[in-house]
Design a protein around this motif. Structure first.
Motif, PDB file in Angstrom:
ATOM      1  N   GLY A 172       0.813  -1.207   0.000  1.00 42.04           N
ATOM      2  CA  GLY A 172       0.000   0.000   0.000  1.00 42.04           C
ATOM      3  C   GLY A 172       0.844   1.252   0.000  1.00 42.04           C
ATOM      4  O   GLY A 172       2.063   1.210  -0.181  1.00 42.04           O
ATOM      5  N   THR A 173       0.188   2.358   0.220  1.00 39.89           N
ATOM      6  CA  THR A 173       0.859   3.650   0.284  1.00 39.89           C
ATOM      7  C   THR A 173       1.548   3.772   1.643  1.00 39.89           C
ATOM      8  O   THR A 173       0.903   3.653   2.681  1.00 39.89           O
ATOM      9  N   ALA A 174       2.843   3.984   1.596  1.00 34.75           N
ATOM     10  CA  ALA A 174       3.635   4.066   2.823  1.00 34.75           C
ATOM     11  C   ALA A 174       3.858   5.511   3.225  1.00 34.75           C
ATOM     12  O   ALA A 174       4.077   6.376   2.377  1.00 34.75           O
ATOM     13  N   SER A 175       3.805   5.747   4.522  1.00 33.65           N
ATOM     14  CA  SER A 175       4.204   7.041   5.067  1.00 33.65           C
ATOM     15  C   SER A 175       5.395   6.797   5.992  1.00 33.65           C
ATOM     16  O   SER A 175       5.533   5.734   6.584  1.00 33.65           O
ATOM     17  N   VAL A 176       6.250   7.795   6.096  1.00 29.48           N
ATOM     18  CA  VAL A 176       7.490   7.665   6.855  1.00 29.48           C
ATOM     19  C   VAL A 176       7.255   8.060   8.309  1.00 29.48           C
ATOM     20  O   VAL A 176       6.732   9.139   8.588  1.00 29.48           O
ATOM     21  N   ILE A 177       7.642   7.189   9.208  1.00 25.57           N
ATOM     22  CA  ILE A 177       7.632   7.482  10.643  1.00 25.57           C
ATOM     23  C   ILE A 177       9.012   8.011  11.028  1.00 25.57           C
ATOM     24  O   ILE A 177       9.141   9.024  11.683  1.00 25.57           O
ATOM     25  N   ASP A 178      10.045   7.299  10.639  1.00 28.27           N
ATOM     26  CA  ASP A 178      11.419   7.771  10.734  1.00 28.27           C
ATOM     27  C   ASP A 178      12.216   7.038   9.668  1.00 28.27           C
ATOM     28  O   ASP A 178      11.639   6.307   8.874  1.00 28.27           O
ATOM     29  N   ALA A 179      13.516   7.228   9.630  1.00 30.30           N
ATOM     30  CA  ALA A 179      14.301   6.721   8.504  1.00 30.30           C
ATOM     31  C   ALA A 179      14.347   5.201   8.398  1.00 30.30           C
ATOM     32  O   ALA A 179      14.728   4.684   7.349  1.00 30.30           O
ATOM     33  N   ILE A 196       8.277   2.699   8.574  1.00 33.37           N
ATOM     34  CA  ILE A 196       7.211   3.245   7.747  1.00 33.37           C
ATOM     35  C   ILE A 196       5.877   2.738   8.283  1.00 33.37           C
ATOM     36  O   ILE A 196       5.837   1.886   9.184  1.00 33.37           O
ATOM     37  N   GLU A 197       4.804   3.257   7.716  1.00 33.96           N
ATOM     38  CA  GLU A 197       3.467   2.801   8.094  1.00 33.96           C
ATOM     39  C   GLU A 197       2.658   2.576   6.822  1.00 33.96           C
ATOM     40  O   GLU A 197       2.667   3.421   5.926  1.00 33.96           O
ATOM     41  N   ILE A 198       2.005   1.435   6.757  1.00 31.37           N
ATOM     42  CA  ILE A 198       1.110   1.096   5.652  1.00 31.37           C
ATOM     43  C   ILE A 198      -0.174   0.562   6.262  1.00 31.37           C
ATOM     44  O   ILE A 198      -0.138  -0.361   7.085  1.00 31.37           O
ATOM     45  N   HIS A 199      -1.308   1.114   5.859  1.00 28.12           N
ATOM     46  CA  HIS A 199      -2.616   0.692   6.370  1.00 28.12           C
ATOM     47  C   HIS A 199      -2.653   0.648   7.896  1.00 28.12           C
ATOM     48  O   HIS A 199      -3.221  -0.272   8.493  1.00 28.12           O
ATOM     49  N   GLY A 200      -2.032   1.633   8.539  1.00 26.89           N
ATOM     50  CA  GLY A 200      -2.039   1.709   9.995  1.00 26.89           C
ATOM     51  C   GLY A 200      -1.091   0.749  10.685  1.00 26.89           C
ATOM     52  O   GLY A 200      -1.031   0.702  11.911  1.00 26.89           O
ATOM     53  N   GLN A 201      -0.319  -0.011   9.926  1.00 27.89           N
ATOM     54  CA  GLN A 201       0.648  -0.956  10.491  1.00 27.89           C
ATOM     55  C   GLN A 201       2.037  -0.320  10.491  1.00 27.89           C
ATOM     56  O   GLN A 201       2.534   0.083   9.448  1.00 27.89           O
ATOM     57  N   ARG A 202       2.657  -0.244  11.669  1.00 32.38           N
ATOM     58  CA  ARG A 202       4.037   0.229  11.763  1.00 32.38           C
ATOM     59  C   ARG A 202       4.946  -0.901  11.296  1.00 32.38           C
ATOM     60  O   ARG A 202       4.807  -2.047  11.737  1.00 32.38           O
ATOM     61  N   GLY A 253      17.585  11.738   7.125  1.00 36.37           N
ATOM     62  CA  GLY A 253      17.277  10.410   6.600  1.00 36.37           C
ATOM     63  C   GLY A 253      15.787  10.202   6.402  1.00 36.37           C
ATOM     64  O   GLY A 253      15.355   9.636   5.392  1.00 36.37           O
ATOM     65  N   SER A 254      14.989  10.681   7.356  1.00 41.46           N
ATOM     66  CA  SER A 254      13.530  10.571   7.235  1.00 41.46           C
ATOM     67  C   SER A 254      13.029  11.348   6.027  1.00 41.46           C
ATOM     68  O   SER A 254      12.184  10.862   5.262  1.00 41.46           O
ATOM     69  N   PHE A 255      13.531  12.554   5.851  1.00 37.15           N
ATOM     70  CA  PHE A 255      13.126  13.380   4.709  1.00 37.15           C
ATOM     71  C   PHE A 255      13.510  12.713   3.391  1.00 37.15           C
ATOM     72  O   PHE A 255      12.743  12.732   2.428  1.00 37.15           O
ATOM     73  N   ALA A 256      14.715  12.135   3.339  1.00 34.32           N
ATOM     74  CA  ALA A 256      15.175  11.486   2.110  1.00 34.32           C
ATOM     75  C   ALA A 256      14.311  10.274   1.772  1.00 34.32           C
ATOM     76  O   ALA A 256      13.942  10.065   0.605  1.00 34.32           O
ATOM     77  N   LEU A 257      13.979   9.467   2.782  1.00 36.36           N
ATOM     78  CA  LEU A 257      13.114   8.311   2.541  1.00 36.36           C
ATOM     79  C   LEU A 257      11.740   8.766   2.075  1.00 36.36           C
ATOM     80  O   LEU A 257      11.165   8.194   1.140  1.00 36.36           O
ATOM     81  N   ASP A 258      11.217   9.810   2.691  1.00 36.44           N
ATOM     82  CA  ASP A 258       9.909  10.332   2.287  1.00 36.44           C
ATOM     83  C   ASP A 258       9.941  10.798   0.831  1.00 36.44           C
ATOM     84  O   ASP A 258       9.023  10.506   0.059  1.00 36.44           O
ATOM     85  N   GLU A 259      10.999  11.479   0.460  1.00 34.06           N
ATOM     86  CA  GLU A 259      11.126  11.950  -0.925  1.00 34.06           C
ATOM     87  C   GLU A 259      11.162  10.768  -1.899  1.00 34.06           C
ATOM     88  O   GLU A 259      10.515  10.794  -2.947  1.00 34.06           O
ATOM     89  N   LEU A 260      11.914   9.722  -1.552  1.00 32.85           N
ATOM     90  CA  LEU A 260      11.959   8.530  -2.395  1.00 32.85           C
ATOM     91  C   LEU A 260      10.569   7.918  -2.537  1.00 32.85           C
ATOM     92  O   LEU A 260      10.127   7.598  -3.644  1.00 32.85           O
TER      93      LEU A 260
END
Length: 161
Positions: free
Chosen positions: A26-33, A36-42, A71-78
Motif C-alpha cells: 500500500g501507500t507508505a508514510s514515513v515514521i522515521d528513517a 514506515i506505516e502502511i494501512h495503519g501498520q508500523r 534520513g527521514s526526509f530522504a526516505l519520504d522523498e523517495l
C-alpha cells in the motif's frame, strides 16, 4: 514500472508467510528513517538502523546537523516518487512492530537504498551483515552519515534512554 511492481508483489506474496500479516502492500508514510506505516501498520525495515530523529551528526567540516531527520526526509522523498510499497514480514520486534523487507514500486529494496545512501547503517546483530557491501559503498563515497562523524544509532539510544 507496472512490471517491476507486479514482480515485486508476486515475490512478496509467494514468499514463505509469517502469520496472517506477512505481506502488506500500500501507500507508505514515513515514521522515521527506518520505520514506515502502511494501512495503519508500523513496519520496521529489516536489517538496518538509522539515526534517531533528534540525533545529530557532524558533517565533514565538523558542523552538527540532524542526521536522523535528514534520513527521514530522504526516505519520504523517495517514497513520494515510488508508491506503492510492498513489505514481507520476517518478524515482530519487542514493540510489536512488524519487521519486514520492503520494496518500492521501482523495485528498490528500501534497506539497501537507505544504507547505500548513508541514511542508515547495516544492523549486523539482526542482518548478519546482509547490507555490509552497501555500507562499504556508502563509506567509500562518503554518503550521508559517512561524510563526517556520527554515533551508531544503537549506541545513541543507550546513552539517551
Amino acid at each position: 514500472m507496472k512490471r517491476v511492481l507486479l514482480a515485486a508483489v508476486a515475490a512478496l506474496i509467494t514468499a514463505p508467510a509469517l502469520g496472517s500479516d506477512a505481506s502488506i502492500i500500500g501507500t507508505a508514510s514515513v515514521i522515521d528513517a527506518d520505520t514506515i506505516e502502511i494501512h495503519g501498520q508500523r513496519i520496521r525495515i529489516f536489517g538496518v538502523d538509522a539515526p534517531e530523529g533528534r540525533q545529530t551528526c557532524e558533517d565533514g567540516k565538523g558542523k552538527a546537523y540532524r542526521c536522523g531527520q535528514i534520513g527521514s526526509f530522504a526516505l519520504d522523498e523517495l517514497l513520494q516518487r515510488s508508491q506503492p510499497v510492498g513489505c514481507k514480514a520476517v518478524d515482530r520486534d519487542r514493540y510489536g512492530r512488524i519487521v519486514a523487507n520492503c520494496i518500492n514500486s521501482k523495485g528498490d529494496n528500501l534497506a539497501s537504498w537507505l544504507v547505500t545512501h548513508g541514511y542508515a547503517i547495516d544492523y549486523p546483530q539482526y542482518s548478519k551483515g546482509l547490507y555490509a557491501a552497501e555500507e562499504r559503498v556508502a563509506r567509500a563515497t562518503k554518503a550521508g552519515v559517512w561524510k563526517g562523524k556520527f554515533m551508531k544509532p544503537w549506541d545513541y539510544r543507550k546513552l539517551n534512554r
